[in-house]
Write a protein that holds these residues in place. Structure first.
Motif, PDB file in Angstrom:
ATOM      1  N   ARG A  77       0.842  -1.081  -0.162  1.00 24.20           N
ATOM      2  CA  ARG A  77      -0.008  -0.038   0.000  1.00 24.20           C
ATOM      3  C   ARG A  77       0.789   1.235  -0.022  1.00 24.20           C
ATOM      4  N   ILE A  78       0.677   2.164  -0.655  1.00 20.19           N
ATOM      5  CA  ILE A  78       1.376   3.434  -0.901  1.00 20.19           C
ATOM      6  C   ILE A  78       0.500   4.661  -0.489  1.00 20.19           C
ATOM      7  N   TYR A  79       1.054   5.237   0.432  1.00 25.99           N
ATOM      8  CA  TYR A  79       0.292   6.690   0.991  1.00 25.99           C
ATOM      9  C   TYR A  79       1.375   7.704   0.608  1.00 25.99           C
ATOM     10  N   ASN A  80       0.776   8.773   0.700  1.00 27.11           N
ATOM     11  CA  ASN A  80       1.350  10.070   0.286  1.00 27.11           C
ATOM     12  C   ASN A  80       1.005  11.288   1.236  1.00 27.11           C
ATOM     13  N   LEU A  96       4.941   6.610   2.222  1.00 27.42           N
ATOM     14  CA  LEU A  96       5.061   5.769   3.381  1.00 27.42           C
ATOM     15  C   LEU A  96       4.654   4.474   2.599  1.00 27.42           C
ATOM     16  N   LEU A  97       5.327   3.310   2.644  1.00 26.61           N
ATOM     17  CA  LEU A  97       4.885   2.066   1.930  1.00 26.61           C
ATOM     18  C   LEU A  97       4.385   0.928   2.997  1.00 26.61           C
ATOM     19  N   TYR A  98       3.681   0.417   3.050  1.00 24.20           N
ATOM     20  CA  TYR A  98       2.970  -0.681   3.917  1.00 24.20           C
ATOM     21  C   TYR A  98       3.130  -2.101   3.070  1.00 24.20           C
ATOM     22  N   PRO A  99       4.298  -2.847   3.178  1.00 22.86           N
ATOM     23  CA  PRO A  99       3.898  -4.317   2.477  1.00 22.86           C
ATOM     24  C   PRO A  99       3.150  -5.112   3.609  1.00 22.86           C
TER      25      PRO A  99
END
Length: 90
Positions: free
Chosen positions: A6-9, A48-51
């Motif tokens: 998931r990619i957050y900005n 922000l990346l959430y694997p």
């Protein structure tokens, strides 16, 4: 590899979800290619990346290559990975 990240900005007040991208394997390296659509919807250059938890457990001591267009950033695999990168077409 079927994992997604998931990619957050950062929008100035909080992190907003841009969407999910597939994690790919290239020459024993985990790679996330952020699409142009996410680059266009971004407010800032802070991501922000959430694997997935399974991915983090399996690849804990490896590195991940995060590509935003032509720019690349190397990140250590963790539950949360912060990256400061400008999406570039050239």
């Amino acid at each position: 590899m079927r994992d997604k990240v998931r990619i957050y900005n950062w929008d100035g007040r909080r992190y907003r979800l841009l969407g999910r991208e597939r994690l790919r394997r290239a020459n024993d390296t985990c790679v996330v290619n952020m699409s142009e659509r996410f680059g266009d919807r971004s407010f800032t250059t802070r991501y922000l990346l959430y694997p997935s938890e399974q991915f983090v457990k399996k690849h804990r001591y490896e590195n991940l290559l995060f590509r935003a267009g032509k720019n690349e950033v190397w990140l250590p695999v963790e539950e949360r990975m912060w990256a400061e990168v400008l999406f570039s077409y050239r």
